[in-house]
Motif scaffolding. Structure first.
Motif, PDB file in Angstrom:
ATOM      1  N   SER A 364       0.844  -1.214   0.000  1.00  0.00           N
ATOM      2  CA  SER A 364       0.000   0.000   0.000  1.00  0.00           C
ATOM      3  C   SER A 364       0.873   1.255   0.000  1.00  0.00           C
ATOM      4  CB  SER A 364      -0.914  -0.002   1.220  1.00  0.00           C
ATOM      5  OG  SER A 364      -0.124  -0.031   2.399  1.00  0.00           O
ATOM      6  N   ARG A 367       1.749   2.382  -3.433  1.00  0.00           N
ATOM      7  CA  ARG A 367       0.680   3.182  -4.055  1.00  0.00           C
ATOM      8  C   ARG A 367       0.723   4.618  -3.519  1.00  0.00           C
ATOM      9  NH1 ARG A 367      -4.753  -0.384  -4.009  1.00  0.00           N
ATOM     10  NH2 ARG A 367      -5.332   1.061  -5.669  1.00  0.00           N
ATOM     11  N   LYS A 371       1.328   8.127  -5.592  1.00  0.00           N
ATOM     12  CA  LYS A 371       0.451   9.287  -5.410  1.00  0.00           C
ATOM     13  C   LYS A 371       1.302  10.540  -5.160  1.00  0.00           C
ATOM     14  CE  LYS A 371      -3.268  10.745  -2.215  1.00  0.00           C
ATOM     15  NZ  LYS A 371      -2.522  11.422  -1.155  1.00  0.00           N
ATOM     16  N   ASN A 405      -3.704  -4.581  -8.012  1.00  0.00           N
ATOM     17  CA  ASN A 405      -3.901  -3.182  -7.598  1.00  0.00           C
ATOM     18  C   ASN A 405      -2.832  -2.267  -8.180  1.00  0.00           C
ATOM     19  OD1 ASN A 405      -6.174  -3.761  -6.145  1.00  0.00           O
ATOM     20  ND2 ASN A 405      -5.077  -4.011  -4.193  1.00  0.00           N
ATOM     21  N   GLN A 408      -3.288  -1.913 -11.926  1.00  0.00           N
ATOM     22  CA  GLN A 408      -4.468  -1.068 -12.184  1.00  0.00           C
ATOM     23  C   GLN A 408      -4.121   0.420 -12.032  1.00  0.00           C
ATOM     24  OE1 GLN A 408      -7.483  -1.890 -13.356  1.00  0.00           O
ATOM     25  NE2 GLN A 408      -6.736  -4.006 -13.496  1.00  0.00           N
ATOM     26  N   ASP A 409      -3.162   0.709 -11.112  1.00  0.00           N
ATOM     27  CA  ASP A 409      -2.772   2.106 -10.872  1.00  0.00           C
ATOM     28  C   ASP A 409      -1.971   2.713 -12.022  1.00  0.00           C
ATOM     29  OD1 ASP A 409      -3.996   2.298  -8.472  1.00  0.00           O
ATOM     30  OD2 ASP A 409      -2.214   1.945  -7.235  1.00  0.00           O
ATOM     31  N   ASP A 411      -0.910   4.255 -15.609  1.00  0.00           N
ATOM     32  CA  ASP A 411      -1.641   5.193 -16.491  1.00  0.00           C
ATOM     33  C   ASP A 411      -1.833   4.636 -17.889  1.00  0.00           C
ATOM     34  OD1 ASP A 411      -1.939   7.180 -14.597  1.00  0.00           O
ATOM     35  OD2 ASP A 411       0.069   7.981 -14.954  1.00  0.00           O
TER      36      ASP A 411
END
Length: 468
Positions: A364, A367, A371, A405, A408-409, A411
């Motif tokens: 996590s 991710r 961000k 996950n 999927q993140d 671009d």
């Protein structure tokens, strides 16, 4: 008659005359066996014979003032004494040397047959440092003679301040001592005598080099940022030296050009850059010190990275700051400034951090890193995707859900397909491929079908063939 060297006999005869107190006869005898050195600047104290003479004279000093001695002196002795005086260009040292015929005798022999080092060492032994320094200057002796004859004896006997005061008295600008002072600094550095070096650099007002010595005091031997936290006064000293240097440069630029030949120079922009490096290092130290104190610190590297090292070490600092906080976000701001200030390869650093997070199974956090990178405002379009692809290159064993996950993140669909292919998720690669523009979709599906065939995945192969 027997062809033997008569030198030994003359020397013994001369010594006998000395012991009998007949100084003028002794000079005559020694003149036949003592020779002046070929090179006055060689690093020794002259011949063994000369050293015997000086040793005897020094050990037999008679406290007779010249005024009383004149009564016994022959004209030739007086003439010799006067000649010694004119030979030693320096002002005579007040006190015992000036008023004692045996000391005068030492100087006569040293000036006639000794090296510069022997003369200087004689002055130093008898507390005539000023005369030693003036002799060094007058004879333009090399720096080795200064170090061996004056500098080492001064700091070993705790007279470094006295030496500094005399250097300043003889030449307030210190320019004539520049070569000697720089040589002394190099000598101290070789010996690892950094405390004496720092004191000398401060005396020389060589602020840039003094700042460099402070950097060494800050970084050397520290095993943790908790230790560095206790050494932060050195960072303040670095800033002080650099600020004083800036003031001196701006003052001298207004006037006629000042020539500080031996002090290290640096452009004002470079100095300002170093000051901001120190500020940033203070911030890093404070942050990592807190992390270590609160126990969130995870990394234990063999060497401790600081911003005073090369670019690789600075990148290590940025990684350390991001990884040691409670979460990625906490240290990202400081790390981002390190990357910006030194124009480091940001993607490389982010990838390194991501790999560490995979090792620590903090998916996590990866991710969160992506961000932060995207929100930093300077990330290139594919930066986030490249960070994930770099991770997948090394780690095939990320749990399926976390892996999905992460992918999927991403671009770009092209990158997603590449990621699925790397992880051997050919069905997912096919599903993303068919969503592309027709011509490109055909190419991608053909590629996936080929991979399915190679790996023996008949199901995906069949789906691809049907679609095509």
């Amino acid at each position: 008659k027997s062809g033997l060297d008569p030198g030994g006999a003359w020397h013994a005869w001369g010594m006998a005359c000395l012991k009998a107190g007949n100084l003028s006869s002794a000079r005559e005898k020694f003149n036949r066996c003592l020779k002046p050195p070929m090179d006055l600047n060689q690093l020794n104290h002259g011949s063994r014979l000369l050293q015997d003479v000086i040793q005897y004279l020094e050990s037999t000093v008679k406290p007779i003032l010249i005024a009383d001695d004149d009564y016994f002196a022959t004209l030739r002795e007086l003439e010799a004494t006067l000649r010694t005086r004119s030979l030693s260009l320096e002002m005579m040292c007040e006190g015992k040397i000036q008023h004692n015929s045996y000391y005068q005798e030492c100087l006569f022999y040293l000036h006639s047959y000794g090296t510069n080092l022997a003369i200087i060492s004689f002055y130093m032994r008898h507390d005539c440092m000023r005369e030693a320094l003036l002799h060094l200057l007058n004879k333009e002796s090399p720096s080795e003679v200064f170090i061996e004859g004056i500098f080492i004896p001064s700091y070993e006997s705790g007279k470094l301040h006295m030496l500094e005061n005399l250097l300043e008295t003889i030449d307030p600008g210190l320019e004539s001592w520049g070569v000697y002072l720089i040589a002394a600094c190099k000598f101290l550095q070789r010996k690892n005598y950094y405390h004496i070096l720092y004191e000398l650099q401060q005396f020389m007002k060589d602020h840039v080099r003094a700042a460099m010595t402070c950097i060494r005091f800050f970084t050397h031997g520290a095993k943790s940022y908790t230790e560095l936290g206790g050494k932060q006064t050195w960072l303040l000293k670095i800033k002080d030296h650099l600020k004083v240097y800036l003031q001196e440069v701006s003052r001298s630029s207004g006037r006629k050009k000042m020539t500080f030949t031996f002090r290290k120079k640096m452009s004002a922009t470079d100095v300002s850059r170093h000051i901001s490096t120190v500020d940033l290092q203070m911030e890093v130290t404070k942050f990592l010190h807190q992390c270590e104190s609160s126990g969130t610190s995870q990394m234990t590297g063999s060497s401790l990275p600081t911003l005073f090292g090369n670019n690789n070490m600075k990148m290590d600092v940025a990684c350390k700051v991001m990884l040691e906080g409670k979460n990625i976000e906490e240290g990202f701001g400081v790390a981002f400034r390190v990357l910006q200030d030194f124009q480091l390869e940001a993607t490389e650093v982010y990838s390194k951090v991501a790999k560490q997070l995979v090792k620590q199974q903090k998916y996590s956090e990866i991710r969160q890193l992506l961000k932060c990178v995207n929100e930093s405002g300077v990330a290139a379009k594919n930066d986030g995707d490249n960070i994930i692809l770099n991770c997948l290159n090394e780690f095939k064993n990320i749990p399926a859900e976390d892996l999905d996950n992460l992918i999927q993140d991403m671009d770009s669909d092209e990158n997603k397909i590449q990621a699925y292919v790397m992880c051997n998720k050919l069905r997912s690669a096919y599903l993303v491929s068919v969503r592309q523009e027709k011509t490109r979709a055909v190419q991608l599906v053909q590629h996936v079908r080929q991979l399915a065939e190679n790996s023996g995945d008949d199901v995906v192969k069949a789906i691809c063939t049907q679609w095509l």
